[in-house]
Design a protein around this motif. Structure first.
Motif, PDB file in Angstrom:
ATOM      1  N   LEU A 164      50.896 -97.249 104.174  1.00 48.10           N
ATOM      2  CA  LEU A 164      51.546 -98.594 104.122  1.00 48.10           C
ATOM      3  C   LEU A 164      51.555 -99.448 105.467  1.00 48.10           C
ATOM      4  O   LEU A 164      52.077-100.288 105.892  1.00 48.10           O
ATOM      5  N   GLY A 165      50.769 -98.813 106.477  1.00 45.93           N
ATOM      6  CA  GLY A 165      50.721 -99.253 107.975  1.00 45.93           C
ATOM      7  C   GLY A 165      50.248-100.540 108.195  1.00 45.93           C
ATOM      8  O   GLY A 165      50.583-101.439 109.013  1.00 45.93           O
ATOM      9  N   ALA A 166      49.238-101.076 107.242  1.00 50.97           N
ATOM     10  CA  ALA A 166      48.596-102.361 107.348  1.00 50.97           C
ATOM     11  C   ALA A 166      49.156-103.268 106.633  1.00 50.97           C
ATOM     12  O   ALA A 166      48.949-104.570 106.557  1.00 50.97           O
ATOM     13  N   LEU A 167      50.301-103.118 105.943  1.00 49.12           N
ATOM     14  CA  LEU A 167      50.831-104.169 105.029  1.00 49.12           C
ATOM     15  C   LEU A 167      52.219-104.681 105.801  1.00 49.12           C
ATOM     16  O   LEU A 167      52.708-104.173 106.686  1.00 49.12           O
ATOM     17  N   ASP A 168      52.403-106.006 105.350  1.00 51.18           N
ATOM     18  CA  ASP A 168      53.618-106.679 106.052  1.00 51.18           C
ATOM     19  C   ASP A 168      54.906-105.995 105.411  1.00 51.18           C
ATOM     20  O   ASP A 168      54.910-105.386 104.475  1.00 51.18           O
ATOM     21  N   LEU A 169      55.828-106.315 106.198  1.00 51.52           N
ATOM     22  CA  LEU A 169      57.555-105.631 105.657  1.00 51.52           C
ATOM     23  C   LEU A 169      57.546-105.983 104.341  1.00 51.52           C
ATOM     24  O   LEU A 169      58.080-104.925 103.808  1.00 51.52           O
ATOM     25  N   ASN A 170      57.634-106.851 103.837  1.00 50.88           N
ATOM     26  CA  ASN A 170      57.940-107.032 102.499  1.00 50.88           C
ATOM     27  C   ASN A 170      57.217-106.512 101.378  1.00 50.88           C
ATOM     28  O   ASN A 170      57.630-105.853 100.655  1.00 50.88           O
ATOM     29  N   LEU A 171      56.022-106.672 101.715  1.00 49.24           N
ATOM     30  CA  LEU A 171      54.845-105.721 100.808  1.00 49.24           C
ATOM     31  C   LEU A 171      55.052-104.391 100.919  1.00 49.24           C
ATOM     32  O   LEU A 171      54.962-103.411 100.084  1.00 49.24           O
ATOM     33  N   ARG A 172      55.102-103.792 102.200  1.00 47.26           N
ATOM     34  CA  ARG A 172      55.497-102.529 102.480  1.00 47.26           C
ATOM     35  C   ARG A 172      56.626-101.865 101.551  1.00 47.26           C
ATOM     36  O   ARG A 172      56.624-100.687 101.070  1.00 47.26           O
ATOM     37  N   ARG A 173      57.843-102.703 101.603  1.00 44.10           N
ATOM     38  CA  ARG A 173      58.977-102.126 100.853  1.00 44.10           C
ATOM     39  C   ARG A 173      58.685-102.216  99.126  1.00 44.10           C
ATOM     40  O   ARG A 173      58.946-101.348  98.615  1.00 44.10           O
TER      41      ARG A 173
END
Length: 354
Positions: A164-173
């Motif tokens: 999940l390291g390359a994703l923005d905060l909302n997408l990561r959640r």
């Protein structure tokens, strides 16, 4: 009669020249667990994941999966698949062909391959996307394709290297929720590497905290956060007030008294008299106005930052060289220089070796 762990890591050591990357790591994991290897850069978590996947060979020790010794097997021979941070999708292939690539390499017959690709697409919510190109997908959709490709080969263990390291905060959640739901639906064991404490607590049934090539602590997210076994774990798992002290007496098996800069604190349980300890208090467990049964004196607010659900407050004791970090309700009047009477409940004091 004890059963053999689904993932059985026995005294594994990895040395590069004079550098010890992993030092006698032993870990047993039951089938269907969601394990998160958590630690800072250089702690050994990625090395351990690579050893499980067969990408590197241990200097000593043994690795078993599902009752089989896989220590000397190549990645292709192991019952594992790996999801990397960059997903490693083939841009010239369709979504369906990406998902079916591993099946094709394993010479799965075409009819069975089509059936499993369709099931994989449905599993990750991309049922109508099989004919699309990778360039037509969003970041989250690409990750779902990579997940489907990893799962259609039916591994015993799915390995996830900071996915999940390359994703923005909302997408990561959002992807955290989807990963957890996917793991529960498939019932497969996941081993996930991250340095993000919140991600670890959101996903794991078992957190393994690593430090300097060793396992520092391991347990459920609740236990690791609330009752850390070491000072390193307490610090790495989030903010806390840390009060150093000396054990002065123990009262049978019920409590221990610790002499500190803010006074004598009595903790549940017993510790050897004379031991130097650090007392850990999480921010949400510090109370104001004398509500708790352990008095910590008064402290003056140095900084207060509004964070939506609460104020994050840094305060310094008015009588000792001791700082506190606490949370106050968002509707509370908070001003720099304000004096607070601090306390907590005895059960929220956690003593670790200094």
């Amino acid at each position: 009669m004890t059963t053999q762990p689904h993932l059985d890591i026995d005294a594994v050591r990895k040395v590069y020249g004079s550098v010890v990357a992993l030092d006698e790591v032993t870990l047993g994991v039951e089938k269907g667990a969601y394990v998160v290897l958590l630690g800072p850069s250089g702690s050994g978590k990625t090395t351990l994941l690579s050893l499980i996947g067969g990408f590197i060979v241990p200097s000593s020790g043994r690795i078993g999966i599902a009752g089989r010794d896989v220590t000397d097997l190549s990645p292709a021979q192991r019952p594992t698949t790996t999801l990397f941070q960059d997903y490693a999708l083939f841009p010239h292939m369709s979504v369906a062909n990406n998902i079916g690539f591993g099946l094709k390499m394993r010479r799965v017959p075409a009819a069975e391959r089509r059936k499993r690709i369709a099931a994989g697409l449905e599993l990750v919510g991309l049922g109508d996307y099989g004919g699309r190109g990778i360039h037509e997908l969003s970041g989250g959709q690409r990750q779902r394709v990579a997940l489907a490709r990893a799962l259609v080969v039916e591994p015993e263990i799915l390995l996830l290297d900071e996915p999940l390291g390359a994703l923005d905060l909302n997408l990561r959640r959002q992807m955290q929720d989807e990963l957890l739901a996917l793991q529960r639906r498939t019932g497969r064991s996941f081993v996930h590497v991250t340095h993000d404490q919140e991600e670890a607590m959101a996903l794991a049934s078992l957190i393994v905290v690593m430090n300097n090539g060793r396992i520092e602590d391991m347990g459920t997210p609740k236990r690791i956060y609330e009752r850390p076994a070491t000072r390193f774990t307490a610090t790495f798992m989030g903010e806390s007030t840390q009060i150093t002290g000396q054990v002065t007496s123990a009262d049978g098996s019920s409590s221990t008294q610790v002499e500190t800069a803010v006074g004598k604190l009595r903790l549940p349980g017993t510790l050897p008299a004379g031991n130097g300890v650090t007392i850990i208090i999480r921010p949400e467990n510090l109370q104001t106005g004398g509500a708790g049964d352990v008095n910590l004196g008064t402290a003056r607010i140095r900084e207060a930052t509004f964070q939506g659900a609460h104020y994050r407050v840094l305060a310094s004791s008015e009588t000792a060289d001791q700082d506190f970090v606490l949370r106050l309700p968002p509707d509370r009047q908070v001003e720099q220089g304000m004096s607070l009477a601090l306390s907590c409940r005895a059960e929220h004091l956690v003593a670790v070796d200094r």
